[in-house]
Design a protein around this motif. Sequence first.
Motif, PDB file in Angstrom:
ATOM      1  N   ASP A  91       0.831  -1.210   0.000  1.00 53.36           N
ATOM      2  CA  ASP A  91       0.000   0.000   0.000  1.00 53.36           C
ATOM      3  C   ASP A  91       0.865   1.260   0.000  1.00 53.36           C
ATOM      4  O   ASP A  91       0.530   2.245  -0.669  1.00 53.36           O
ATOM      5  CB  ASP A  91      -0.926  -0.005   1.212  1.00 53.36           C
ATOM      6  N   ASP A  92       1.961   1.240   0.747  1.00 51.56           N
ATOM      7  CA  ASP A  92       2.873   2.387   0.752  1.00 51.56           C
ATOM      8  C   ASP A  92       3.469   2.613  -0.632  1.00 51.56           C
ATOM      9  O   ASP A  92       3.632   3.753  -1.081  1.00 51.56           O
ATOM     10  CB  ASP A  92       3.996   2.168   1.772  1.00 51.56           C
ATOM     11  N   GLU A  95       0.766   4.175  -2.842  1.00 53.24           N
ATOM     12  CA  GLU A  95       0.555   5.581  -2.482  1.00 53.24           C
ATOM     13  C   GLU A  95       1.678   6.456  -3.025  1.00 53.24           C
ATOM     14  O   GLU A  95       1.438   7.562  -3.531  1.00 53.24           O
ATOM     15  CB  GLU A  95       0.454   5.710  -0.960  1.00 53.24           C
ATOM     16  N   MET A  99       1.451   9.608  -5.651  1.00 50.85           N
ATOM     17  CA  MET A  99       1.996  10.918  -5.302  1.00 50.85           C
ATOM     18  C   MET A  99       2.964  11.408  -6.383  1.00 50.85           C
ATOM     19  O   MET A  99       2.962  12.589  -6.745  1.00 50.85           O
ATOM     20  CB  MET A  99       2.691  10.841  -3.942  1.00 50.85           C
ATOM     21  N   ASN A 155      -2.167  10.528   9.126  1.00 48.55           N
ATOM     22  CA  ASN A 155      -2.415   9.799   7.885  1.00 48.55           C
ATOM     23  C   ASN A 155      -3.812  10.071   7.333  1.00 48.55           C
ATOM     24  O   ASN A 155      -4.110   9.678   6.195  1.00 48.55           O
ATOM     25  CB  ASN A 155      -2.234   8.292   8.111  1.00 48.55           C
ATOM     26  N   ARG A 162       0.448  12.419   1.319  1.00 50.86           N
ATOM     27  CA  ARG A 162       0.325  10.989   1.641  1.00 50.86           C
ATOM     28  C   ARG A 162      -1.099  10.643   2.053  1.00 50.86           C
ATOM     29  O   ARG A 162      -1.640   9.619   1.634  1.00 50.86           O
ATOM     30  CB  ARG A 162       1.312  10.635   2.760  1.00 50.86           C
ATOM     31  N   SER A 163      -1.707  11.491   2.850  1.00 44.69           N
ATOM     32  CA  SER A 163      -3.077  11.234   3.302  1.00 44.69           C
ATOM     33  C   SER A 163      -4.052  11.281   2.130  1.00 44.69           C
ATOM     34  O   SER A 163      -4.973  10.451   2.037  1.00 44.69           O
ATOM     35  CB  SER A 163      -3.485  12.267   4.352  1.00 44.69           C
ATOM     36  N   ALA A 165      -3.390  10.612  -0.992  1.00 46.63           N
ATOM     37  CA  ALA A 165      -3.179   9.409  -1.792  1.00 46.63           C
ATOM     38  C   ALA A 165      -3.822   8.192  -1.124  1.00 46.63           C
ATOM     39  O   ALA A 165      -4.427   7.348  -1.784  1.00 46.63           O
ATOM     40  CB  ALA A 165      -1.680   9.180  -1.992  1.00 46.63           C
ATOM     41  N   ARG A 166      -3.719   8.109   0.194  1.00 49.31           N
ATOM     42  CA  ARG A 166      -4.299   6.975   0.910  1.00 49.31           C
ATOM     43  C   ARG A 166      -5.820   6.979   0.767  1.00 49.31           C
ATOM     44  O   ARG A 166      -6.431   5.917   0.568  1.00 49.31           O
ATOM     45  CB  ARG A 166      -3.890   7.031   2.385  1.00 49.31           C
ATOM     46  N   LEU A 169      -6.886   5.818  -2.723  1.00 47.95           N
ATOM     47  CA  LEU A 169      -6.697   4.389  -2.984  1.00 47.95           C
ATOM     48  C   LEU A 169      -7.502   3.506  -2.046  1.00 47.95           C
ATOM     49  O   LEU A 169      -7.443   2.275  -2.162  1.00 47.95           O
ATOM     50  CB  LEU A 169      -5.213   4.035  -2.847  1.00 47.95           C
TER      51      LEU A 169
END
Length: 388
Positions: A91-92, A95, A99, A155, A162-163, A165-166, A169
């Motif tokens: 998942d990272d 993301e 980004m 997050n 990052r948040s 993108a999370r 997804l």
Amino acid sequence: MHLAADWASRNGRRLLALTVDHGLNPDSPRWNDLAARAAAGAGADWRLLHWTGPHPATGLPAAARAARHRLIADAARAAGARVVLFAHTADDVAEGELMRADGSSLGRLRAWSPSPVWPEGRGLMLLRPLLDVRRQDLRDWLRARDAAWIDDPANDDPRFARSRARRALAGTSPPPTALAAPATARGLLAVEDDVIRLSRHADARTLAAALVCAGGGERPPRGDRLAHALTRLRSGEDFTAALSGARLEAAGDRVLVLREPGEYRRHATPPVPLPQGLETVWDGRWALTAPQSGWVAVPAAGRLNQLSDADRAVLSALPPAARAARPVLIRNDATAPVLAGDAHKAQALVAQRLASALDGMTHETDLGAFTHGATPWKHLFSSADIRE
């Protein structure tokens, strides 16, 4: 940490868990307590690290990341560790890709990579063994062990890329993570102390890494300037250029990358004190250790005529531009400098850093040679890797 503790127990290895408190959340004391208890329960040693000092008003995630890596690198070196494990997941990776598609300059996560900070991260590699595992699968595994974890509310903060993108997804399945094989270092011919020899067919990745390592800093060359330098190399042009604090010299078949001595004139370079018996990194390129107190390190630029005949003889074997960028030592404000060498332990760090940057260190044992003072760079690149 739990997975690593199981492995460490089976293999008789010591495990140190690190918690970085960035001072950004009022709940951090509670989180620190949970981390301490979790580490003790897993049989791991534990240390709490604090990011102190002023925090920037903008670019906070990037600044926090850099500070975190510096703290972790310092703690790892103090503990004698060569490898730091991170639990980044598939998942990272997904993301990060999203980004970058939105314009971020965030680097790609790799299973095995050098520490991103210098010189704190010298001789230290990062291992991410879970890049093909989903975050939810890890949480299910922890629940089965009745183990807790922390969800950082940052997050879920839409101010951060990052948040966002999370969120974008959420509920999707990331594509399978392709773990690429180590890339070859095309065009790298040799590293002799702090001088790198390339061929005119060096690729962009090799040239960029050589410039950063020879320059001793952390900032890579701008893409347009790097592309222009590559074009000039391919054309067979003889030229000299300065990029990333390094000097690129091309003359016939000889291509050298070394420290740009003009940087010492453009920027004030204060003497660097050398505490007795403690290794000190000078100019990002040399590790120096003085046997007595009172020594300081300075560049040879402007001091070459003050050196002894023996020291000048050593320097005469170097390319002319490399001589001024060598460290010399002065003790107690004496006027006569001496060339850093065996009497005052001096180890060039350029080969070590370049090897890790170009995936030349593929095992923990590769790091040990440098840790103990040797510089056998050639075994880190196969003969096929260094050919044109």
